[in-house]
Design a protein around this motif. Structure first.
Motif, PDB file in Angstrom:
ATOM      1  N   GLU A 167       0.840  -1.203   0.000  1.00  0.00           N
ATOM      2  CA  GLU A 167       0.000   0.000   0.000  1.00  0.00           C
ATOM      3  C   GLU A 167       0.877   1.255   0.000  1.00  0.00           C
ATOM      4  O   GLU A 167       1.914   1.302   0.637  1.00  0.00           O
ATOM      5  CB  GLU A 167      -0.890  -0.026   1.246  1.00  0.00           C
ATOM      6  N   GLN A 208      -5.559  -3.026  -2.314  1.00  0.00           N
ATOM      7  CA  GLN A 208      -6.927  -3.105  -2.830  1.00  0.00           C
ATOM      8  C   GLN A 208      -6.954  -3.949  -4.097  1.00  0.00           C
ATOM      9  O   GLN A 208      -6.008  -3.925  -4.892  1.00  0.00           O
ATOM     10  CB  GLN A 208      -7.477  -1.715  -3.140  1.00  0.00           C
ATOM     11  N   GLY A 226     -11.694  -3.007  -1.359  1.00  0.00           N
ATOM     12  CA  GLY A 226     -10.963  -3.729  -0.326  1.00  0.00           C
ATOM     13  C   GLY A 226     -11.463  -5.150  -0.213  1.00  0.00           C
ATOM     14  O   GLY A 226     -12.569  -5.484  -0.653  1.00  0.00           O
ATOM     15  N   CYS A 272      -3.102  -8.878  -2.140  1.00  0.00           N
ATOM     16  CA  CYS A 272      -4.121  -7.847  -2.354  1.00  0.00           C
ATOM     17  C   CYS A 272      -3.380  -6.584  -2.807  1.00  0.00           C
ATOM     18  O   CYS A 272      -2.709  -5.961  -1.984  1.00  0.00           O
ATOM     19  CB  CYS A 272      -4.933  -7.584  -1.089  1.00  0.00           C
TER      20      CYS A 272
END
Length: 350
Positions: free
Chosen positions: A203, A242, A259, A267
């Motif tokens: 992220e 995400q 999400g 992810c």
């Protein structure tokens, strides 16, 4: 590529990181921690006695920063390096520089709660070390000169909804992918079909990655946002943390960013993207699976092929890690294997 026991040197000025990470790695079979030191000066002294198979390297440290140390390593004796960087904008930008300089992969650590993070996310750290050990670092040092395709009519094509030209290209990539994409995407012209990409990345790192690529390319490259249209001459990169799917609204493809729990430990997940493209675009799609460890994307690519899409895997000779492409080939998901230098043409033709 390393076989047998993997020796690891940890270079981080945080005593907590050194302690917890050493304990976690030592508890895993096939991994030996041969040292944990607070900065690159101590690391060089240690490496004069015993050179590690993999280095886990912090960026911000006293006496010498990790990026300078990384460049020294790559100049003298290229070695798999896992960057351990803070989860901040500055940390993300520096990590992109480190990956461009030859680091294999990166993990992100928070500014606070380090001990809990290291304990909770030990699996990701171990996976990163194993991926680095399986990598061909020499592939990260090679820069392929790929000719930029020229539109048939000449000149730059206008950005337009991809539905107007009927094609969409989905790309999945992991370890070694930042360097691979930096070879392929700059070779695309603005006439290429819309491209959607899942690159396994923490992220906040994907935004800096997209901006870096955008400055290198004729096509527009951006981190995807929910509802973005898929356009010719544009590359959308799934945001770290995400998932991304492609849906069709009327005569236009749009991405859905959302999400959710990891799929295949990731992810965003390549499988999530590929399955949505199989369902939405069918034979109007091309799927490309590139360098990376594990099997994320293999089953999704098979669904794309069964739906009529054209599917391509990066060949073993040019992969940093051949895991993902190999799994796709073994599943029968691949129409063609191609070297890194041919993938721009594959994408451009859609």
């Amino acid at each position: 590529m390393i076989s047998g026991t993997v020796s690891v040197l940890i270079v981080d000025d945080s005593a907590v990181v050194r302690q917890v990470l050493s304990a976690r790695l030592r508890s895993k079979p096939g991994i030996e921690v041969i040292g944990a030191v607070p900065d690159p000066i101590f690391a060089m002294e240690h490496m004069n006695r015993a050179w590690p198979d993999v280095i886990v390297l912090d960026i911000e440290m006293p006496r010498m920063d990790g990026l300078t140390f990384l460049r020294k390593i790559m100049e003298t004796r290229p070695t798999p390096v896992v960057i351990c960087s803070t989860l901040t904008r500055r940390g993300a930008e520096t990590t992109m520089e480190a990956l461009a300089a030859g680091a294999v992969t990166a993990i992100a650590k928070p500014a606070t709660g380090l001990k809990k993070f290291m304990e909770d996310d030990a699996g990701d750290i171990v996976a990163a070390v194993r991926a680095a050990a399986a990598s061909r670092v020499s592939r990260l040092r090679q820069t392929e000169r790929v000719p930029v395709p020229v539109p048939a009519q000449g000149g730059a094509a206008p950005i337009m909804p991809v539905a107007d030209v009927g094609r969409i290209v989905a790309v999945g990539v992991s370890t070694g992918g930042t360097q691979a994409l930096a070879t392929v995407l700059p070779a695309l012209s603005r006439a290429c079909p819309g491209v959607v990409v899942v690159q396994h990345m923490p992220e906040k790192f994907t935004s800096a990655f997209a901006e870096r690529l955008d400055g290198m390319c004729q096509v527009r490259v951006k981190e995807a946002e929910h509802g973005d249209p898929v356009l010719t001459g544009q590359v959308l990169i799934a945001p770290g943390g995400q998932h991304m799917e492609v849906n069709r609204t009327g005569e236009q493809y749009r991405v859905r960013v959302f999400g959710g729990p990891p799929v295949n430990r990731h992810c965003p997940s390549v499988d999530v993207l590929f399955r949505s493209v199989a369902k939405t675009a069918g034979r109007n799609a091309t799927g490309v699976i590139m360098t990376g460890m594990g099997d994320d994307g293999a089953r999704g690519l098979l669904e794309m092929r069964r739906a009529g899409a054209y599917t391509v895997a990066q060949d073993e000779a040019t992969c940093v890690v051949h895991g993902m492409p190999r799994e796709a080939v073994l599943l029968g998901a691949v129409d063609r294997e191609a070297p890194l230098g041919s993938l721009a043409e594959v994408i451009h033709r859609g």
